[in-house]
Design a protein around this motif. Structure first.
Motif, mmCIF file in Angstrom:
data_model
loop_
_atom_site.group_PDB
_atom_site.id
_atom_site.type_symbol
_atom_site.label_atom_id
_atom_site.label_comp_id
_atom_site.label_asym_id
_atom_site.label_seq_id
_atom_site.Cartn_x
_atom_site.Cartn_y
_atom_site.Cartn_z
ATOM 1 N N ARG A 115 -10.032 6.735 4.463
ATOM 2 C CA ARG A 115 -9.442 7.980 3.929
ATOM 3 C C ARG A 115 -9.998 9.199 4.654
ATOM 4 N NH1 ARG A 115 -9.963 5.782 -2.140
ATOM 5 N NH2 ARG A 115 -8.004 4.633 -2.225
ATOM 6 N N THR A 132 -0.844 -0.080 -0.507
ATOM 7 C CA THR A 132 -1.112 -0.383 -1.919
ATOM 8 C C THR A 132 -2.369 0.322 -2.440
ATOM 9 O OG1 THR A 132 -2.239 -2.395 -1.177
ATOM 10 C CG2 THR A 132 0.022 -2.654 -1.969
ATOM 11 N N PHE A 135 -3.611 4.480 0.745
ATOM 12 C CA PHE A 135 -2.745 5.664 0.576
ATOM 13 C C PHE A 135 -1.564 5.314 -0.335
ATOM 14 C CE2 PHE A 135 -4.409 6.263 5.052
ATOM 15 C CZ PHE A 135 -5.334 7.234 4.711
ATOM 16 N N PRO A 136 -1.826 5.060 -1.616
ATOM 17 C CA PRO A 136 -0.722 4.628 -2.497
ATOM 18 C C PRO A 136 0.355 5.693 -2.657
ATOM 19 C CG PRO A 136 -2.737 5.054 -3.757
ATOM 20 C CD PRO A 136 -3.110 5.140 -2.317
ATOM 21 N N ASP A 137 0.034 6.968 -2.386
ATOM 22 C CA ASP A 137 1.014 8.038 -2.605
ATOM 23 C C ASP A 137 1.805 8.413 -1.363
ATOM 24 O OD1 ASP A 137 0.206 8.164 -5.217
ATOM 25 O OD2 ASP A 137 -1.401 9.604 -4.764
ATOM 26 N N THR A 138 1.505 7.790 -0.229
ATOM 27 C CA THR A 138 2.250 8.188 0.963
ATOM 28 C C THR A 138 3.701 7.695 0.875
ATOM 29 O OG1 THR A 138 2.332 8.164 3.377
ATOM 30 C CG2 THR A 138 1.593 6.132 2.345
ATOM 31 N N PRO A 139 4.642 8.507 1.328
ATOM 32 C CA PRO A 139 6.033 8.036 1.332
ATOM 33 C C PRO A 139 6.360 7.174 2.554
ATOM 34 C CG PRO A 139 5.928 10.344 1.993
ATOM 35 C CD PRO A 139 4.516 9.928 1.699
ATOM 36 N N LYS A 141 5.631 3.925 4.108
ATOM 37 C CA LYS A 141 5.027 2.591 3.978
ATOM 38 C C LYS A 141 5.925 1.542 4.618
ATOM 39 C CE LYS A 141 2.949 3.651 -0.492
ATOM 40 N NZ LYS A 141 2.710 3.199 -1.862
ATOM 41 N N ASP A 184 7.230 0.178 -2.929
ATOM 42 C CA ASP A 184 8.063 1.172 -2.252
ATOM 43 C C ASP A 184 7.948 1.097 -0.728
ATOM 44 O OD1 ASP A 184 5.406 1.927 -2.495
ATOM 45 O OD2 ASP A 184 5.825 4.067 -2.687
ATOM 46 N N ARG A 213 11.602 16.553 4.363
ATOM 47 C CA ARG A 213 10.540 17.091 3.484
ATOM 48 C C ARG A 213 10.644 18.593 3.321
ATOM 49 N NH1 ARG A 213 4.821 14.274 3.317
ATOM 50 N NH2 ARG A 213 4.276 15.215 5.265
#
Ligand code: CDP
Ligand code: CDP
Length: 213
Positions: A115, A132, A135-139, A141, A184, A213
């Motif tokens: 990170r 998972t 970086f679980p919040d990255t769009p 993947k 996702d 974005r």
């Protein structure tokens, strides 16, 4: 927050090859997290520590002399200040890395370092748990895979002996951060795709998302 591109998948699916090329196209830094788990494994073996002896690994972990840096736009792992290279792909490292990578304390140490890279700059990071856990919040993947036969053939073509089926079994079944496609993540089956096709497909998808974005 800088963009973080997460590329996960099983052994020999082409993750490193395509992640490096995607990073070059975007001008981002390429981070190979497998090298970090491999470095800890190599170091334990060098010290004569049995990777299956979790207590001994945990006792040695705080004083491991590894550091994680960059060479240009790529991550590198150093031991006492010297970059590790061929040591990381040795057969004995292949054979034991999944055991070391299953230890939660090893993972939290390395995930923190992973990170850190993205605090400084945009990254393309490849591994098993980037989408998972890291970086679980990255769009952005991507789960890059290929049939087991194709993956075994790719390793053989590199002239390397590798226990890919065994590593995949261990990596997928461990309790902490198992290899899994994030819900996702976009699945990319590369069995019948060239490296260029994979790189173009993923880079186009990233660029579409960036411009929206
Ligand atoms: O390139 P290859 O598929 O051979 O493996 P790697 O990416 O160098 O990763 C080596 C091993 O490190 C994997 O088999 C996993 O046990 C572990 N690993 C992990 O647990 N989590 C990651 N994010 C990356 C690697
Ligand atoms: O990092 P990972 O273990 O997932 O795979 P890699 O080391 O990047 O790729 C394994 C081998 O497959 C390399 O020799 C690549 O050139 C090759 N490859 C391929 O032939 N076709 C692809 N679409 C992707 C990779």
């Amino acid at each position: 927050m800088h963009p973080a591109i997460a590329i996960d998948g099983p052994a020999a699916s082409g993750k490193s090859t395509v992640a490096k090329l995607i990073a070059d196209r975007l001008g981002y830094t390429f981070i190979n997290t497998g090298a970090m788990y491999r470095a800890v494994t190599w170091y334990m073996l060098e010290q004569g520590i049995d990777p299956a002896d979790t207590d001994a690994v945990l006792a040695a972990l705080p004083s491991v002399p590894l550091s994680f840096g960059k060479d240009g736009s790529r991550s590198i792992v150093l031991c006492n200040g010297s970059p590790l290279t061929e040591e990381l792909t040795r057969q004995e490292v292949n054979d034991h890395v999944s055991t070391i990578a299953a230890i939660p304390e090893v993972r939290s140490l390395l995930v923190n370092r992973q990170r850190d890279y993205n605090r400084q700059e945009p990254v393309v990071m490849e591994g098993r748990d980037i989408g998972t856990v890291v970086f679980p919040d990255t769009p952005f993947k991507y789960f890059v895979t290929a049939s087991e036969e194709v993956r075994a053939a790719r390793r053989a073509a590199e002239g390397l002996t590798d226990s890919i089926a065994e590593r995949d079994r261990k990596d997928s079944s461990r309790a902490t951060a198992p290899l899994a496609q994030a819900q996702d993540a976009l699945l990319v089956d590369t069995s019948d795709m060239s490296i260029d096709q994979v790189v173009n497909f993923i880079t186009d998808n990233i660029q579409q998302k960036l411009s929206a974005r």
